[in-house]
Design an enzyme around this catalytic site. Sequence first.
Site, PDB file in Angstrom:
ATOM      1  N   MET A  30       0.850  -1.189   0.000  1.00 41.64           N
ATOM      2  CA  MET A  30       0.000   0.000   0.000  1.00 41.64           C
ATOM      3  C   MET A  30       0.890   1.246   0.000  1.00 41.64           C
ATOM      4  SD  MET A  30      -3.391  -0.994   2.135  1.00 41.64           S
ATOM      5  CE  MET A  30      -2.735  -0.781   3.763  1.00 41.64           C
ATOM      6  N   GLU A  35      12.105  -0.482   4.861  1.00 42.31           N
ATOM      7  CA  GLU A  35      13.091  -1.566   4.677  1.00 42.31           C
ATOM      8  C   GLU A  35      12.425  -2.948   4.580  1.00 42.31           C
ATOM      9  OE1 GLU A  35      16.333  -1.691   4.007  1.00 42.31           O
ATOM     10  OE2 GLU A  35      16.313   0.485   3.864  1.00 42.31           O
ATOM     11  N   HIS A  37       9.538  -3.717   3.194  1.00 46.27           N
ATOM     12  CA  HIS A  37       9.098  -3.909   1.809  1.00 46.27           C
ATOM     13  C   HIS A  37      10.303  -4.178   0.906  1.00 46.27           C
ATOM     14  CE1 HIS A  37       5.641  -1.190   3.122  1.00 46.27           C
ATOM     15  NE2 HIS A  37       5.023  -2.272   2.694  1.00 46.27           N
ATOM     16  N   GLY A 147       5.107 -10.195   3.975  1.00 46.53           N
ATOM     17  CA  GLY A 147       5.996 -10.144   5.144  1.00 46.53           C
ATOM     18  C   GLY A 147       5.405 -10.859   6.351  1.00 46.53           C
ATOM     19  N   GLN A 148       6.266 -11.545   7.088  1.00 44.85           N
ATOM     20  CA  GLN A 148       5.850 -12.330   8.255  1.00 44.85           C
ATOM     21  C   GLN A 148       5.224 -11.475   9.360  1.00 44.85           C
ATOM     22  OE1 GLN A 148       5.546 -15.486   8.983  1.00 44.85           O
ATOM     23  NE2 GLN A 148       5.286 -15.272  11.200  1.00 44.85           N
ATOM     24  N   GLN A 153      -2.282 -12.458   7.644  1.00 48.00           N
ATOM     25  CA  GLN A 153      -2.478 -12.151   6.222  1.00 48.00           C
ATOM     26  C   GLN A 153      -1.741 -13.186   5.353  1.00 48.00           C
ATOM     27  OE1 GLN A 153      -2.521  -8.093   4.345  1.00 48.00           O
ATOM     28  NE2 GLN A 153      -0.381  -8.534   3.969  1.00 48.00           N
TER      29      GLN A 153
HETATM   30  O1  PAF Z   1      -0.003  -5.771   3.600  1.00 48.44           O
HETATM   31  C1  PAF Z   1      -0.461  -4.865   2.885  1.00 48.44           C
HETATM   32  O2  PAF Z   1       0.174  -3.830   2.668  1.00 48.44           O
HETATM   33  C2  PAF Z   1      -1.839  -5.009   2.279  1.00 48.44           C
HETATM   34  O3  PAF Z   1      -2.688  -5.696   3.131  1.00 48.44           O
HETATM   35  C3  PAF Z   1      -1.820  -5.670   0.874  1.00 48.44           C
HETATM   36  C4  PAF Z   1      -1.310  -7.079   0.939  1.00 48.44           C
HETATM   37  C5  PAF Z   1      -0.937  -4.839  -0.049  1.00 48.44           C
HETATM   38  C6  PAF Z   1      -3.226  -5.687   0.301  1.00 48.44           C
HETATM   39  O4  PAF Z   1      -3.745  -4.409   0.159  1.00 48.44           O
END
Ligand code: PAF
Length: 280
Positions: A30, A35, A37, A147-148, A153
């Site tokens: 989003m 770091e 990401h 990411g963990q 998620q």
């Molecule tokens: O983890 C995130 O940033 C969001 O939940 C994702 C996976 C990009 C979905 O919008």
Amino acid sequence: MQTIQSINEMQSHAISLRTNGCLIGLVPTMGCLHEGHLSLIDIAREKADKVIVSIFVNPTQFGLNEDFDRYPRILKEDLALCEDRGVDIVFNPDIADVYPKGYSTYVNEEQVSADLCGVSRPNHFRGVATVCLKLFNITRPDYAVFGQKDAQQCSMVKKMAADLNLPIEVLVGPTLRDADGLATSSRNRYLTSLQRSDALTIPNALEEGKKLVEQGVRNVDRVVAEVTHHLSQCRRIRVLYVRVVDRETMEPASEIESGKHIIVTAAWVDQTRLIDNIAL
Ligand code: PAF
């Protein structure tokens, strides 16, 4: 690096990359990249020929009183970071194209998402599953990297991919922490320096729980009580949950097994909701 906004253009580009034998790695984000990401981008880079980063603040995963409006949007900085990291394509669609007027189709994973954040954020995982499936259909990845830190998620997306027979390998990168121990998160930007130092209670509490397990404690309630006690020492923190769960399925543990279980927590630090977890 290419920046693509149009869904049709992204989809036909991805299809032609695949036709030419390219392996595609997708890092869905989003934006407000940090770091954590960037480490996911590196994982995608190792596996795939072309790395796509999607940047889309997805409205359907935010509740009514949540932070959709104030979620940090810093596209220019994000693009520079992606370029530096060797990303091939940034996909940055418009909300009105992702969810056009009359949009009415949603994906519900009903097991992994039911508990934990699924309770305190109703519809959150429906929004995540929906946008991830859309992003997968548009960017056609062989690999999707998460990411963990967002353990639930990750499990939910893996479950959705398995249940819906998606030809995608879901990869999970380790949680990255700043030097002080706080898990990297776009929402850390909301914290003042005082709030940030109090937020460190979260990783510290998880470490306390892990220490107990390292000392041989296998009793879930004892570990949960220790972590909760540690968190509740901090006046700014309001605990939403502390649980010990299976790291893959998010099922509650009855007796702790190292390597299999994680402690997960979500807590408010004043107005900022943070999540974190630790492997046992
Ligand atoms: O983890 C995130 O940033 C969001 O939940 C994702 C996976 C990009 C979905 O919008």
